[in-house]
Design a protein around this motif. Sequence first.
Motif, short mmCIF file in Angstrom:
data_model
loop_
_atom_site.label_atom_id
_atom_site.label_comp_id
_atom_site.label_asym_id
_atom_site.label_seq_id
_atom_site.Cartn_x
_atom_site.Cartn_y
_atom_site.Cartn_z
N ARG A 13 73.04 42.52 -37.29
CA ARG A 13 73.03 42.09 -38.69
C ARG A 13 72.58 40.65 -38.83
NH1 ARG A 13 78.57 44.79 -41.25
NH2 ARG A 13 78.05 46.97 -40.69
N ALA A 14 72.92 39.82 -37.84
CA ALA A 14 72.51 38.41 -37.93
C ALA A 14 71.00 38.27 -37.87
CB ALA A 14 73.16 37.62 -36.79
N THR A 65 70.51 29.11 -39.81
CA THR A 65 71.78 29.85 -39.85
C THR A 65 71.74 31.04 -38.91
OG1 THR A 65 72.09 29.19 -42.16
CG2 THR A 65 73.37 31.07 -41.36
N ARG A 66 70.60 31.75 -38.88
CA ARG A 66 70.50 32.91 -38.00
C ARG A 66 70.65 32.52 -36.53
NH1 ARG A 66 65.91 34.35 -39.44
NH2 ARG A 66 64.70 33.44 -37.73
N GLU A 67 69.98 31.44 -36.11
CA GLU A 67 70.06 31.01 -34.72
C GLU A 67 71.47 30.58 -34.33
OE1 GLU A 67 67.15 28.01 -34.27
OE2 GLU A 67 65.43 29.39 -34.41
N ARG A 68 72.15 29.91 -35.23
CA ARG A 68 73.51 29.47 -34.93
C ARG A 68 74.46 30.66 -34.82
NH1 ARG A 68 75.15 24.65 -38.85
NH2 ARG A 68 77.03 24.83 -37.55
N MET A 69 74.30 31.63 -35.71
CA MET A 69 75.14 32.82 -35.64
C MET A 69 74.87 33.63 -34.39
SD MET A 69 75.43 34.23 -39.56
CE MET A 69 76.57 35.48 -38.99
N VAL A 70 73.58 33.80 -34.06
CA VAL A 70 73.23 34.55 -32.84
C VAL A 70 73.79 33.85 -31.60
CG1 VAL A 70 71.32 35.27 -31.37
CG2 VAL A 70 71.21 35.67 -33.84
N ASP A 114 86.30 46.88 -26.09
CA ASP A 114 86.17 47.26 -27.50
C ASP A 114 85.46 46.19 -28.31
OD1 ASP A 114 87.48 49.56 -26.87
OD2 ASP A 114 89.43 48.92 -27.63
N LEU A 115 85.52 44.93 -27.85
CA LEU A 115 84.84 43.86 -28.60
C LEU A 115 83.32 43.94 -28.49
CD1 LEU A 115 87.07 40.71 -27.89
CD2 LEU A 115 86.70 41.84 -30.09
N ARG A 116 82.83 44.59 -27.48
CA ARG A 116 81.39 44.61 -27.27
C ARG A 116 80.67 45.35 -28.40
NH1 ARG A 116 80.69 46.70 -21.22
NH2 ARG A 116 78.50 46.21 -21.63
N THR A 117 81.25 46.43 -28.93
CA THR A 117 80.58 47.19 -29.99
C THR A 117 80.46 46.38 -31.29
OG1 THR A 117 81.32 49.28 -29.04
CG2 THR A 117 80.68 49.29 -31.36
N PRO A 118 81.57 45.79 -31.81
CA PRO A 118 81.41 44.99 -33.03
C PRO A 118 80.53 43.77 -32.83
CG PRO A 118 83.64 44.80 -32.18
CD PRO A 118 82.99 45.90 -31.43
N LEU A 119 80.55 43.16 -31.64
CA LEU A 119 79.70 41.99 -31.39
C LEU A 119 78.22 42.40 -31.41
CD1 LEU A 119 81.69 40.15 -28.57
CD2 LEU A 119 81.33 39.38 -30.93
N THR A 120 77.94 43.55 -30.86
CA THR A 120 76.55 44.04 -30.90
C THR A 120 76.11 44.30 -32.33
OG1 THR A 120 76.84 45.07 -28.72
CG2 THR A 120 74.99 45.82 -30.06
N SER A 121 77.03 44.89 -33.12
CA SER A 121 76.72 45.15 -34.52
C SER A 121 76.49 43.86 -35.29
CB SER A 121 77.86 45.95 -35.16
OG SER A 121 77.62 46.16 -36.53
N LEU A 122 77.33 42.85 -35.04
CA LEU A 122 77.16 41.55 -35.72
C LEU A 122 75.83 40.91 -35.34
CD1 LEU A 122 80.73 39.97 -35.43
CD2 LEU A 122 79.55 40.67 -37.52
N ARG A 123 75.45 41.04 -34.09
CA ARG A 123 74.18 40.42 -33.68
C ARG A 123 72.99 41.09 -34.38
NH1 ARG A 123 70.01 39.48 -30.33
NH2 ARG A 123 70.06 37.54 -29.13
#
Length: 463
Positions: A277-278, A286-291, A266-275
């Motif tokens: 958006r990042a 900031t983008r590189e650190r978040m990614v 289940d974590l894979r879907t929100p992590l993909t969404s966060l990536r």
Amino acid sequence: MTLRLFPRSLAGQLSVLLIAAVLIAQVVTLAFFAESRRSAIDAAAREQVLGRIATLANLIEETPAGQRDRILGALSTSRLTYSITPEPLVRNAVTAWPDDETRAKLDEIFGPGRQVRAEFADDDRTGIDAHMSMHGNGLGPGARQKGKRWPPTLALSVLLSDGKWLNSETLLPRPQLWAWPVVMSTFLTVIAISLVMALSVRRITKPLREMAQASDRLGRGESVPDLPERGPEEIARANRAFNAMQARVSRFVADRTRMVAAISHDLRTPLTSLRLRAEFIDDDETRERMVATIDEMTRMAEATLAFARDDAAGEESRNTDLVALVEAVSADFSDLGHDVGMEGPEHLYLSVRPVSLRRALRNLVENAVRYGLRARVRLERTATGVVIAVDDDGPGIPENKMEEVFAPFTRLETSRNLETGGVGLGLATARSIVRAHGGELTLANRPGGGLTAAIHLPVAAET
């Protein structure tokens, strides 16, 4: 090598104790029987001798004096002698029966009023030796050699009607107390009881052996069918409790594995969404650190999901050549250009889950070549099982961190680089796999530098 006189198994111990108890009981019974038989034979022999001399006394009194010696000589043997003397050879009228009925017994046999002197000796012959001997043949207490054990002797002196004494000395037969029928009876009794006991003990201990084997297999992570609930009530109840425990443990592990797999999935879907958006953040740093952080979390979730799937697969154990398995893992890393060596016997077979064990060994070798420059894999058999040791030349691990590194997602490498530090599941996965085999994974710093990671696998329990 120490010789064990007392068996270790329950069946063996019960057999030895029961046979010992039967033998002791038989020996005590035979001792009482032998003593009773000896007393009965002695009494019968004495009474027979008294009756014989009583008959002879009546015969001698009716025989002319010139023929008496010829009759006595014809009746005398190597164990029985007769003589007629003016004085009795038995000086003191001691009795042949040590009780108050002696006089009545003598009157019954010889007739009332006749003077009879009787003396019985078993081992202590001094009273007879002082005044008696076996006239004419040199046998008897008077001729006894010093220290020699003789049969019991009955000496008699009977007063005849003419005032002379008829004397006799008889070597009574020594009864054979331990006859072959008695020995064979004891032997057959022990054999019969041993056979019945062996069948009974086997019936009782077989469910215990099955439970021991099932426990050993369960401890090594194998699937075990339910034990049959048979045998005595206590053993059937123990098997019932074992089956219930196995079912609860299996449900617990399956539930936790499914939960971890579900969370990771289940974590894979929100992590993909966060990536996604990042990627729209304008600040490049900031983008590189978040990614990078999201990628790290994704790798961790995927590694956890892969571990849960492998654990839930339920691989069956089979007899595997561990030497071939270790050689295959070493060859894989050597083909990638890593310095990996291996030493061990030509073949070493053990019942394991080869795919899972191969994964655990790959994690250890991967850590060795990543942090310790090179890996040396040693395979050897010990008294309790098999050891697969992986040595490296790295910096080792601080002693206070030896247990901490087995925790999931723990990394001593602080760069947070996934390529150099991984996600921290390698040792946790390896230990979980080894423990599922009933073994243990240990870490130890080498004296000359480096680290040794050792997989200890137990052999199957003996049946």
